[in-house]
Scaffold this active site. Sequence first.
Site: not given
Ligand code: BGP
Length: 472
Positions: A177, A369
Amino acid sequence: MRKDFLWGGATAANQCEGGWQADGRGPAIVDVIPHGKNRMPVMQGIMDYKKLPEDTNYPGREAIDMYGHYKEDIALFAEMGFQCYRFSFSWSRIFPTGEEREPNEAGLKYYEDFIDELLKYKIEPIVTICHFDIPLALVEKYGSWRSREVIPLFLNYCRAIFERFKDKVRYWITFNEINMLMHLPFMGAGIRFEKGEKQLPVQYQAAHHELVASALAVKLAREINPDFRVGCMLAAGSVYPYSCNPVDVWESVKKDRENYFLIDVQVRGEYPAYAKKMMEREGIHLEMHEDDEKVLKENTVDFISLSYYNSRCVRADGQGEASGGNVFASAKNPYLECSQWGWPIDPMGLRITLNALYDRYQKPLFIVENGLGAVDKIEENGEISDDYRIDYLRSHIQAMIEAIEEDGVDMIGYTPWGCIDLISATTGEMSKRYGFIYVDKDDEGNGSLKRIPKKSFAWYKKVIASNGEDLE
Ligand code: BGP
């Protein structure tokens, strides 16, 4: 669906590995990001982690201790039928301060054993080189990616892992990201600000350093093994105009560009015209070396990986209700339901986003993701019936399949986020769970770390076995 489509799951070292001092690992930014009310200001780079109280809880230090449980975890992934697994290396496990001449053999050996364990089950490793991660020593000495000096250090790290794993890993992702640097600069890239400092010029300069580092990593990867496939990674999610009023539509174009801008450089090899104009308006003058433009142009990525949790929505007047979401908040879309954390749920938005990306770049896409963060309860019989998660994933997989089969989007694979429960990036909670596998640990850090497959575990196994045909 193509036969070689890769189904799997995704995690990252900073949120699941733990073992923060094991085998010579040096401290990294995740080790100083706290749980609780100070988390956000630290992640934004406006609060110094050194000023945190002594009794602060740092959830990343132990996380779910995948460091100590990886064999058990990989066996469970294999039981689900994973064909690939996306994870990240912890840079400071391999170069504890980022500046050693030689890598830490114990760190490399850990990842070698880890990868061998995956290969034992024929699971293709997908490695993120840098997922919200940088040795803390580089933050202290150079101000992290503010400084150009970090580029050669990053490349030393890349060389060490590319050479060591050249016959075992094919897919690499440079920065997770990359656009997160613009929203949570410390978490995304280790950037802290002085009081009153103008942030934007620092962020753009740091982003430029990351972009050059990413391009040079692509170059190095190709020299070491021409079969490597190197990708960029975007926190994606199309921005909708709140209405068909042209001012709202224009606002959505601008917001989308803010996100596309960095991967525009990684995919097309140059700063887009709109970004140059924007920097001009903001009075930002990037410091560039003579051959930076050539480096960016000649070393573009092979594929685009993305996270998708939700779409976004904007209105030009900035009025109305706000809604949460990955990366930044936006206007509340009245047509969408939200998760328990207020993130809109929009499967069709995934199809829209995939089409937008494919139209823009014509390069293969990889969803690395996607998922639903939700509270899970263990029932009296010990089971966890996460039907809400199955519903979310089913509808998103359906949308992805439509993008592939009906729209012709070229896709490499799908790895839902947090396939095993882990620490939430934005909140630091354990209770925001994404996994097919439950991990017994609470937000205060208590629990046995026992792994328990949820109902979604068996469901996803069927999805994989049927190559996406059986989503019931
Ligand atoms: C993205 C990231 C992850 C992950 C995901 C979910 O931004 O790449 O590392 O954490 O989001 O977000 P969160 O954990 O805040 O729910």
